[in-house]
Design a protein around this motif. Structure first.
Motif, PDB file in Angstrom:
ATOM      1  N   CYS A 173      71.736 -13.199 -11.606  1.00  0.00           N
ATOM      2  CA  CYS A 173      71.281 -11.803 -11.556  1.00  0.00           C
ATOM      3  C   CYS A 173      71.910 -11.046 -12.726  1.00  0.00           C
ATOM      4  N   GLN A 174      71.084 -10.639 -13.669  1.00  0.00           N
ATOM      5  CA  GLN A 174      71.590 -10.060 -14.903  1.00  0.00           C
ATOM      6  C   GLN A 174      72.296  -8.725 -14.688  1.00  0.00           C
ATOM      7  N   ILE A 175      71.713  -7.854 -13.895  1.00  0.00           N
ATOM      8  CA  ILE A 175      72.279  -6.507 -13.762  1.00  0.00           C
ATOM      9  C   ILE A 175      73.669  -6.555 -13.130  1.00  0.00           C
ATOM     10  N   LEU A 176      73.788  -7.264 -12.020  1.00  0.00           N
ATOM     11  CA  LEU A 176      75.089  -7.343 -11.355  1.00  0.00           C
ATOM     12  C   LEU A 176      76.075  -8.193 -12.153  1.00  0.00           C
ATOM     13  N   GLY A 177      75.570  -9.167 -12.885  1.00  0.00           N
ATOM     14  CA  GLY A 177      76.438  -9.971 -13.738  1.00  0.00           C
ATOM     15  C   GLY A 177      77.058  -9.161 -14.853  1.00  0.00           C
ATOM     16  N   ILE A 178      76.319  -8.209 -15.384  1.00  0.00           N
ATOM     17  CA  ILE A 178      76.850  -7.346 -16.443  1.00  0.00           C
ATOM     18  C   ILE A 178      78.001  -6.500 -15.904  1.00  0.00           C
ATOM     19  N   VAL A 179      77.873  -6.047 -14.658  1.00  0.00           N
ATOM     20  CA  VAL A 179      78.978  -5.297 -14.041  1.00  0.00           C
ATOM     21  C   VAL A 179      80.222  -6.168 -13.981  1.00  0.00           C
ATOM     22  N   VAL A 195      73.031 -12.845  -4.724  1.00  0.00           N
ATOM     23  CA  VAL A 195      71.717 -12.213  -4.904  1.00  0.00           C
ATOM     24  C   VAL A 195      70.777 -13.154  -5.646  1.00  0.00           C
ATOM     25  N   GLY A 196      71.263 -13.800  -6.684  1.00  0.00           N
ATOM     26  CA  GLY A 196      70.433 -14.762  -7.414  1.00  0.00           C
ATOM     27  C   GLY A 196      70.015 -15.925  -6.538  1.00  0.00           C
ATOM     28  N   GLY A 197      70.932 -16.420  -5.706  1.00  0.00           N
ATOM     29  CA  GLY A 197      70.595 -17.516  -4.789  1.00  0.00           C
ATOM     30  C   GLY A 197      69.573 -17.085  -3.751  1.00  0.00           C
ATOM     31  N   ALA A 198      69.734 -15.873  -3.216  1.00  0.00           N
ATOM     32  CA  ALA A 198      68.780 -15.369  -2.226  1.00  0.00           C
ATOM     33  C   ALA A 198      67.391 -15.206  -2.835  1.00  0.00           C
ATOM     34  N   ILE A 199      67.331 -14.707  -4.049  1.00  0.00           N
ATOM     35  CA  ILE A 199      66.034 -14.549  -4.720  1.00  0.00           C
ATOM     36  C   ILE A 199      65.400 -15.911  -4.960  1.00  0.00           C
ATOM     37  N   ALA A 200      66.189 -16.887  -5.371  1.00  0.00           N
ATOM     38  CA  ALA A 200      65.658 -18.239  -5.601  1.00  0.00           C
ATOM     39  C   ALA A 200      65.119 -18.839  -4.310  1.00  0.00           C
TER      40      ALA A 200
END
Length: 98
Positions: free
Chosen positions: A28-34, A71-76
């Motif tokens: 997840c790019q947005i949360l990863g940037i945080v 979040v990335g895992g849930a989306i996948a």
């Protein structure tokens, strides 16, 4: 009064920068940037003598990296389930009869 600021002795807390970069790229790019922002603050705060700030930044970097991973895992998982259900629905309605 010439006060010299010295960096604290010992090793700084882990900054989790590699973990933050990997979840930014793959999850997840947005949360990863945080997470990257907090990870980048760890060593600079440690060098400035802000031990508590460095520890908090380290904890926040780890927290946001794990949130991004989840979040990335849930989306996948959701996208995989939707794809499987779509294929099964297409098969049941004869959408693949050529």
């Amino acid at each position: 009064m010439n006060e010299q600021i010295t960096s604290p002795q010992g090793t700084p807390p882990p900054n989790y920068l590699v973990f933050a970069i990997l979840v930014t790229i793959f999850c997840c790019q947005i949360l990863g940037i945080v997470s990257i922002v907090f990870a980048a603050q760890v060593n600079s705060k440690w060098s400035a003598g802000d031990i508590e700030g460095a520890i908090n930044a380290s904890k926040n970097a780890k927290l946001w990296a794990w949130i991004s991973f989840a979040v990335g895992g849930a989306i996948a998982i959701i996208l995989t389930m939707l794809s499987v259900f779509g294929i099964l629905l297409g098969i049941s309605f004869g959408g693949f009869d050529f």
